[in-house]
Write a protein that holds these residues in place. Structure first.
Motif, mmCIF file in Angstrom:
data_model
loop_
_atom_site.group_PDB
_atom_site.id
_atom_site.type_symbol
_atom_site.label_atom_id
_atom_site.label_comp_id
_atom_site.label_asym_id
_atom_site.label_seq_id
_atom_site.Cartn_x
_atom_site.Cartn_y
_atom_site.Cartn_z
ATOM 1 N N LEU A 176 0.814 -1.218 0.000
ATOM 2 C CA LEU A 176 0.000 0.000 0.000
ATOM 3 C C LEU A 176 0.844 1.263 0.000
ATOM 4 C CD1 LEU A 176 -2.798 -1.181 2.415
ATOM 5 C CD2 LEU A 176 -3.252 -0.041 0.230
ATOM 6 N N THR A 177 2.005 1.223 0.629
ATOM 7 C CA THR A 177 2.860 2.409 0.717
ATOM 8 C C THR A 177 3.943 2.453 -0.367
ATOM 9 O OG1 THR A 177 4.326 1.298 2.300
ATOM 10 C CG2 THR A 177 2.518 2.640 3.207
ATOM 11 N N HIS A 178 3.893 1.511 -1.292
ATOM 12 C CA HIS A 178 4.855 1.450 -2.411
ATOM 13 C C HIS A 178 6.298 1.374 -1.912
ATOM 14 C CE1 HIS A 178 2.278 2.073 -6.055
ATOM 15 N NE2 HIS A 178 1.425 2.352 -5.081
ATOM 16 N N THR A 179 6.493 0.640 -0.835
ATOM 17 C CA THR A 179 7.843 0.394 -0.323
ATOM 18 C C THR A 179 8.231 -1.077 -0.442
ATOM 19 O OG1 THR A 179 6.961 0.146 1.935
ATOM 20 C CG2 THR A 179 7.747 2.340 1.293
ATOM 21 N N ALA A 180 7.474 -1.838 -1.247
ATOM 22 C CA ALA A 180 7.734 -3.276 -1.387
ATOM 23 C C ALA A 180 8.942 -3.560 -2.256
ATOM 24 C CB ALA A 180 6.510 -3.981 -1.965
ATOM 25 N N GLY A 181 9.302 -2.619 -3.161
ATOM 26 C CA GLY A 181 10.485 -2.786 -3.991
ATOM 27 C C GLY A 181 10.223 -3.145 -5.432
ATOM 28 N N SER A 350 1.420 10.263 6.234
ATOM 29 C CA SER A 350 2.695 9.873 5.648
ATOM 30 C C SER A 350 3.302 8.695 6.396
ATOM 31 C CB SER A 350 3.669 11.057 5.649
ATOM 32 O OG SER A 350 4.919 10.670 5.117
ATOM 33 N N ALA A 351 3.697 7.675 5.634
ATOM 34 C CA ALA A 351 4.290 6.482 6.223
ATOM 35 C C ALA A 351 5.742 6.296 5.822
ATOM 36 C CB ALA A 351 3.496 5.242 5.799
ATOM 37 N N THR A 352 6.205 7.079 4.839
ATOM 38 C CA THR A 352 7.572 6.920 4.363
ATOM 39 C C THR A 352 8.029 8.187 3.659
ATOM 40 O OG1 THR A 352 9.049 5.495 3.058
ATOM 41 C CG2 THR A 352 6.890 5.968 2.120
ATOM 42 N N GLU A 353 9.328 8.327 3.504
ATOM 43 C CA GLU A 353 9.911 9.455 2.794
ATOM 44 C C GLU A 353 10.238 9.034 1.362
ATOM 45 O OE1 GLU A 353 10.198 12.378 4.173
ATOM 46 O OE2 GLU A 353 9.760 11.824 6.245
ATOM 47 N N PHE A 354 10.370 10.020 0.467
ATOM 48 C CA PHE A 354 10.801 9.753 -0.900
ATOM 49 C C PHE A 354 12.334 9.756 -0.916
ATOM 50 C CE2 PHE A 354 6.588 11.625 -1.368
ATOM 51 C CZ PHE A 354 5.979 10.736 -2.237
ATOM 52 N N THR A 355 12.935 8.623 -0.565
ATOM 53 C CA THR A 355 14.386 8.590 -0.421
ATOM 54 C C THR A 355 15.011 7.507 -1.289
ATOM 55 O OG1 THR A 355 14.139 7.133 1.493
ATOM 56 C CG2 THR A 355 14.376 9.491 1.925
ATOM 57 N N ILE A 363 14.815 11.104 -3.465
ATOM 58 C CA ILE A 363 14.934 10.439 -4.757
ATOM 59 C C ILE A 363 14.081 11.108 -5.824
ATOM 60 C CG2 ILE A 363 13.087 8.756 -4.297
ATOM 61 C CD1 ILE A 363 14.787 6.668 -5.727
ATOM 62 N N HIS A 364 13.030 11.805 -5.426
ATOM 63 C CA HIS A 364 12.141 12.454 -6.384
ATOM 64 C C HIS A 364 12.047 13.935 -6.030
ATOM 65 C CE1 HIS A 364 10.796 8.888 -8.561
ATOM 66 N NE2 HIS A 364 10.762 8.275 -7.393
ATOM 67 N N GLU A 365 12.827 14.758 -6.707
ATOM 68 C CA GLU A 365 12.892 16.182 -6.382
ATOM 69 C C GLU A 365 11.529 16.871 -6.404
ATOM 70 O OE1 GLU A 365 14.546 19.746 -5.138
ATOM 71 O OE2 GLU A 365 15.296 17.692 -5.074
ATOM 72 N N PRO A 366 10.625 16.549 -7.351
ATOM 73 C CA PRO A 366 9.310 17.218 -7.313
ATOM 74 C C PRO A 366 8.532 16.951 -6.038
ATOM 75 C CG PRO A 366 9.679 16.165 -9.430
ATOM 76 C CD PRO A 366 10.764 15.690 -8.525
ATOM 77 N N PHE A 367 8.923 15.924 -5.270
ATOM 78 C CA PHE A 367 8.195 15.570 -4.063
ATOM 79 C C PHE A 367 8.914 15.987 -2.791
ATOM 80 C CE2 PHE A 367 6.371 11.973 -6.770
ATOM 81 C CZ PHE A 367 5.246 12.711 -7.086
ATOM 82 N N ARG A 368 9.842 16.927 -2.864
ATOM 83 C CA ARG A 368 10.516 17.368 -1.655
ATOM 84 C C ARG A 368 9.491 17.991 -0.692
ATOM 85 N NH1 ARG A 368 11.259 21.236 -5.531
ATOM 86 N NH2 ARG A 368 11.049 23.413 -4.905
ATOM 87 N N GLY A 369 9.726 17.819 0.582
ATOM 88 C CA GLY A 369 8.801 18.344 1.578
ATOM 89 C C GLY A 369 7.546 17.518 1.731
ATOM 90 N N THR A 370 7.509 16.337 1.110
ATOM 91 C CA THR A 370 6.328 15.485 1.195
ATOM 92 C C THR A 370 6.738 14.064 1.545
ATOM 93 O OG1 THR A 370 6.313 14.778 -1.131
ATOM 94 C CG2 THR A 370 5.215 16.853 -0.613
ATOM 95 N N GLY A 371 5.766 13.303 1.995
ATOM 96 C CA GLY A 371 5.943 11.871 2.213
ATOM 97 C C GLY A 371 4.866 11.131 1.460
ATOM 98 N N VAL A 378 1.674 13.138 0.619
ATOM 99 C CA VAL A 378 1.183 13.986 1.706
ATOM 100 C C VAL A 378 2.186 15.113 1.956
ATOM 101 C CG1 VAL A 378 0.376 14.043 4.097
ATOM 102 C CG2 VAL A 378 0.154 11.931 2.765
ATOM 103 N N VAL A 379 1.701 16.357 2.006
ATOM 104 C CA VAL A 379 2.569 17.485 2.313
ATOM 105 C C VAL A 379 2.955 17.419 3.787
ATOM 106 C CG1 VAL A 379 2.776 20.005 2.433
ATOM 107 C CG2 VAL A 379 1.549 18.942 0.516
ATOM 108 N N LYS A 380 4.284 17.401 4.040
ATOM 109 C CA LYS A 380 4.789 17.364 5.411
ATOM 110 C C LYS A 380 5.400 18.691 5.828
ATOM 111 C CE LYS A 380 6.766 13.779 7.052
ATOM 112 N NZ LYS A 380 7.774 12.718 7.328
ATOM 113 N N ASN A 381 5.887 19.464 4.859
ATOM 114 C CA ASN A 381 6.529 20.737 5.149
ATOM 115 C C ASN A 381 6.131 21.724 4.057
ATOM 116 O OD1 ASN A 381 8.530 22.906 5.133
ATOM 117 N ND2 ASN A 381 9.669 21.669 6.609
#
Length: 457
Positions: A176-181, A350-355, A363-371, A378-381
Motif C-alpha cells: 500500500l505504501t509502495h515500499t515493497a520494492g 505519511s508512512a515513508t519518505e521519498f528517499t 529520490i524524487h525532487e518534485p516531491f521534496r517536503g512530502t511523504g 502527503v505534504v509534510k513541510n
C-alpha cells in the motif's frame, strides 16, 4: 490613495499605543474614550467560498493552465476548484478532440491513469476493514507465486550487478505504501525496470499472468527500505480480485461507483459515452501533437482484457469530485459510508519518505517536503515543498496529465484533467497549487459593517 476602513482604524490605534508607551497623554477624540472601545475594527472570520481567493491571481491560474494548450503541449485541459463544497472556479481550455471544435465540460471523460491508484487503495482498505487481511500479512498469502523474489545488488545498476534473495516477502502495508520494492518500467534505466519491460509485464492479459511475469522481475531494493512508484497498485488490484472473487472493475462498481453515483467511471467506455471521451495525444518538443494509436485511444472493453489497478480507469471531473468529497468527509458521502474515518486518516498519513534506497537522499525532487501515505503523497513541510499547501494536504498525479489534491484544513478539492501520453510529461499540478495558495485569503475582513451576532463559521 483611499485608505481602507481597517487602515483608517488601525493607524490611530497604533499611534495612541505608541504615544502611551512614551508616557505621552493623548486627548480623547470627540464622542470617544481613550480605551479605544468604540473603534469599529472589522472582525476576522471565515469568508464565503466565492470570496476566498484573490481574483487577479486566479486569472493567472487560468492563464497558466491555458498556456499548456496554447503552446501545443496538450489538446485540452480542464480543472475545477471546490471549496466548502462549492464549485468556486472552473477552467475549460482547448477542445475534446485534436483539431476539433467540441468544447469540454465537467462530464468530459478522461483516462485518469495513476489517479486509479487511489481508488484501488481505497478498495483494498475496505477489505482490510472487513478483516480480510492485516497490514503486516505477507503478500504471499494472496500471491504465493511471489515466494522466492530476488533483489538487485545495486539499485542504480543498469546491467544487473548480481542478484540476492529477498530478506522476506513484502507485506500488505509495504504494498500500500509502495515500499515493497517492485519495478514499474517506464523510462527508468535500472536493471529491475529493464527486466520489467523485457518481460512485458504491463501487457499481461490476465491478473494471473501478470503475477507470473512479475515473479521473474527482481525487486529494486529490499522490502521496506525505500519508496518508488511501482507495480504495487496493480498487485493490489489482483489481490482484490482474489479476495472478492470479482473482476476489479466489477468490485469497484458495486462497492464504490454505484453507491456514490459515479456513473462515468470504469475501465472502459460504452458506445453511449464515447462521444465524451477526450482524445489521447502525445507531445514532443518542437513536434506537433499527434493522436496515440492503440486500444487506449478507444477504451473499448473487448480490447482491454485486464483491469489495471495502477492506471486503468476513466473518469470525469464531476465523478472524481464525488470520490474526493467522500475522502474529505472521512469516508462518507451523502449517507454512503465506504471507509471509517480511521482508514481515511491512515490513507492520508505519511508512512515513508521519498528517499534513495542506498544513499537515503531524496529520490524524487518534485516531491521534496512530502511523504507518502497508503495511496497518496502527503505534504509534510509547506515551505520545503514549495507548493503553498498546508501540512496534511494530500495529492497524486496521473501520467496522462491528470491530478488532484485534497486540503482538509481549508476544505479545498482541486481536480485537473488533460490527456498527454508521451516520454515528455505535462504535469500542471505544481503550477496550479502554487497559484491557488497564492490567491487564497488566510484572513478575512468582511467589507460590510459587523453586526453583533454575525458569524462566518
Amino acid at each position: 490613495m483611499t485608505k481602507s476602513p481597517l487602515a483608517k482604524a488601525a493607524f490611530p490605534l497604533a499611534l495612541t499605543l505608541f504615544l502611551a508607551s512614551c508616557g505621552v497623554e493623548t486627548p480623547a477624540s470627540p464622542g470617544s474614550s481613550n480605551d479605544t472601545a468604540n473603534l469599529e475594527i472589522p472582525a476576522r472570520g471565515k469568508p464565503p467560498a466565492s470570496e476566498s481567493f484573490y481574483e487577479p491571481v486566479m486569472q493567472r491560474l487560468d492563464e497558466d493552465m491555458q498556456n499548456y494548450v496554447q503552446t501545443g503541449k496538450v489538446a485540452n485541459l480542464a480543472y475545477a476548484l471546490i471549496k466548502d463544497g462549492e464549485w468556486v472556479r472552473t477552467g475549460y481550455f482547448g477542445t475534446r478532440t485534436l483539431g476539433g471544435s467540441d468544447p469540454l465540460d465537467e462530464h468530459t471523460i478522461y483516462r485518469v491513469d495513476s489517479l486509479t491508484k487511489v481508488v484501488t487503495a481505497v478498495s483494498l482498505l475496505m477489505l482490510m476493514e472487513e478483516g480480510k487481511f492485516s497490514l503486516d500479512d505477507p503478500i504471499t498469502r494472496f500471491l504465493p507465486e511471489l515466494e522466492n523474489l530476488k533483489v538487485t545488488r545495486s539499485f542504480e545498476a543498469g546491467g544487473g550487478g548480481g542478484l540476492r534473495p529477498a530478506n522476506r516477502a513484502p507485506t500488505m502495508r509495504e504494498l500500500l505504501t509502495h515500499t515493497a520494492g517492485f519495478a514499474y518500467g517506464g523510462g527508468r534505466t535500472n536493471y529491475a525496470n529493464q527486466v520489467f519491460l523485457q518481460r512485458d509485464v504491463d501487457d499481461a492479459p490476465t491478473g494471473d499472468e501478470y503475477v507470473k511475469r512479475i515473479a521473474e522481475v527482481p525487486l529494486m531494493y529490499q522490502p521496506g527500505t525505500a519508496w518508488s512508484d511501482s507495480a504495487a497498485s496493480d498487485l493490489q488490484g489482483i489481490i482484490i480480485e482474489r479476495i472478492s472473487g470479482e473482476r476489479l472493475g466489477a468490485f469497484m462498481k458495486r462497492r464504490i461507483f454505484d453507491p456514490l453515483g459515479m456513473v462515468d467511471t470504469g475501465f472502459s467506455v460504452t458506445e453511449a459515452q464515447r462521444w465524451r471521451l477526450a482524445d489521447l495525444t502525445a507531445w514532443a518538443p518542437g513536434q506537433p501533437l499527434t493522436p496515440v494509436e492503440g486500444p487506449h485511444q478507444a477504451m473499448d472493453a473487448d480490447q482491454i482484457p485486464r483491469d489495471s489497478g495502477g492506471h486503468g480507469l476513466v473518469s470525469t471531473i464531476s465523478d472524481y469530485e464525488i470520490f474526493a468529497k467522500m475522502l474529505l468527509q472521512e469516508g462518507t458521502f451523502e449517507g454512503q459510508t465506504l471507509l471509517s474515518p480511521e482508514s481515511v486518516r491512515l490513507l492520508r498519513t505519511s508512512a515513508t519518505e521519498f528517499t534513495h534506497p542506498e544513499t537515503g537522499f531524496p529520490i524524487h525532487e518534485p516531491f521534496r517536503g512530502t511523504g507518502f501515505g497508503y495511496g497518496v503523497a502527503v505534504v509534510k513541510n509547506t515551505i520545503r515543498s514549495g507548493l503553498g499547501a498546508p501540512e496534511g494536504t494530500y495529492f497524486w498525479d496521473g501520467g496522462t496529465g491528470t491530478w488532484f489534491w485534497i486540503d482538509p484544513y481549508h476544505d479545498i478539492i482541486f481536480i485537473g484533467m488533460s490527456q498527454n501520453l508521451s516520454p515528455y510529461p505535462v504535469m500542471p499540478r505544481k503550477t496550479a497549487m502554487t497559484d491557488v495558495y497564492h490567491a487564497l485569503f488566510t484572513d478575512y475582513f468582511p467589507s460590510n459593517p459587523v453586526v453583533e451576532g454575525d458569524t462566518f463559521e
